[in-house]
Scaffold this motif. Structure first.
Motif, mmCIF file in Angstrom:
data_model
loop_
_atom_site.group_PDB
_atom_site.id
_atom_site.type_symbol
_atom_site.label_atom_id
_atom_site.label_comp_id
_atom_site.label_asym_id
_atom_site.label_seq_id
_atom_site.Cartn_x
_atom_site.Cartn_y
_atom_site.Cartn_z
ATOM 1 N N GLU A 59 -30.568 34.588 -16.920
ATOM 2 C CA GLU A 59 -29.312 35.303 -17.213
ATOM 3 C C GLU A 59 -28.249 35.067 -16.149
ATOM 4 O O GLU A 59 -27.082 34.848 -16.476
ATOM 5 C CB GLU A 59 -29.596 36.795 -17.382
ATOM 6 C CG GLU A 59 -30.299 37.122 -18.678
ATOM 7 C CD GLU A 59 -30.495 38.617 -18.887
ATOM 8 O OE1 GLU A 59 -29.619 39.397 -18.464
ATOM 9 O OE2 GLU A 59 -31.522 38.981 -19.487
ATOM 10 N N ALA A 60 -28.641 35.083 -14.892
ATOM 11 C CA ALA A 60 -27.671 34.863 -13.812
ATOM 12 C C ALA A 60 -27.080 33.462 -13.900
ATOM 13 O O ALA A 60 -25.867 33.273 -13.741
ATOM 14 C CB ALA A 60 -28.328 35.080 -12.456
ATOM 15 N N LEU B 252 -21.213 30.281 -18.058
ATOM 16 C CA LEU B 252 -20.194 30.811 -18.976
ATOM 17 C C LEU B 252 -18.872 31.039 -18.262
ATOM 18 O O LEU B 252 -17.805 30.706 -18.796
ATOM 19 C CB LEU B 252 -20.685 32.104 -19.628
ATOM 20 C CG LEU B 252 -21.732 31.929 -20.719
ATOM 21 C CD1 LEU B 252 -22.271 33.294 -21.168
ATOM 22 C CD2 LEU B 252 -21.160 31.165 -21.900
ATOM 23 N N ALA B 253 -18.925 31.599 -17.062
ATOM 24 C CA ALA B 253 -17.688 31.848 -16.312
ATOM 25 C C ALA B 253 -16.955 30.542 -16.017
ATOM 26 O O ALA B 253 -15.723 30.479 -16.085
ATOM 27 C CB ALA B 253 -18.003 32.584 -15.016
ATOM 28 N N ALA C 137 -24.675 33.269 -16.807
ATOM 29 C CA ALA C 137 -23.416 33.946 -16.487
ATOM 30 C C ALA C 137 -22.502 33.027 -15.667
ATOM 31 O O ALA C 137 -21.295 32.956 -15.920
ATOM 32 C CB ALA C 137 -23.678 35.248 -15.736
#
Length: 171
Positions: free
Chosen positions: A118-119, A125-126, A122
């Motif tokens: 997940e990290a 995606l950013a 993220a």
């Protein structure tokens, strides 16, 4: 009849010349796209202190997940051309950095699948989300049938390049 044959030959010659021009242009465009995409990938890697091999691994894991066929460490190593030991070191490094996670999902607990953490997702995606409207705008210019044709073309080109890469690995 002879005039018609000469006309057909001239038309075929023009089509051949246009096909050769398109072939050359498409190869150049694919090379340019690949190079520009690599620049963006390198910027992401640099920003997050990742190696080029790390980026290849993350992309392979992401694509496998999208297909619903998560990679095992062995299949990842094969996909990016690493030995078993190098693949383990890579996975360990990416797991420590929060980019990947190991998952035991089958009845056979010895089988490990690799998932995007997940990290890590993220961060990706950013970084890559600002690119999406630009690529969406380009795709919106094409109809579904055209996109199917482009998909078929790109799958064929990827198959050709992958086949050659595998051949080079055998040498």
């Amino acid at each position: 009849m002879r005039g018609r044959s000469a006309t057909l030959t001239a038309v075929e010659g023009t089509e051949t010349a246009e096909r050769m021009r398109l072939r050359s242009e498409l190869v150049d465009l694919l090379n340019t796209y690949s190079s520009e995409a690599q620049h963006i990938g390198h910027a992401f890697a640099h920003q997050h202190r990742l190696h080029a091999t790390d980026m290849h691994a993350l992309l392979a894991v992401m694509h496998a997940e999208r297909r619903g066929d998560p990679l095992t460490p062995g299949r990842l190593g094969e996909a990016i051309g690493l030995t078993s030991g190098a693949t383990t070191a890579l996975i360990d490094r990416l797991e420590r950095g929060g980019h990947l996670r190991r998952s035991r999902e089958s009845a056979d607990r010895r089988v490990v699948h690799l998932r995007y953490a997940e990290a890590g997702m993220a961060l990706a995606l950013a970084f890559f989300t600002p690119l999406a409207p630009r690529t969406d705008e380009v795709m919106a210019r094409f109809g579904t049938d055209e996109l199917h044709t482009i998909e078929k073309f790109l799958q064929g080109m990827i198959g050709a390049v992958t086949s050659y890469r595998d051949e080079l690995r055998q040498q």
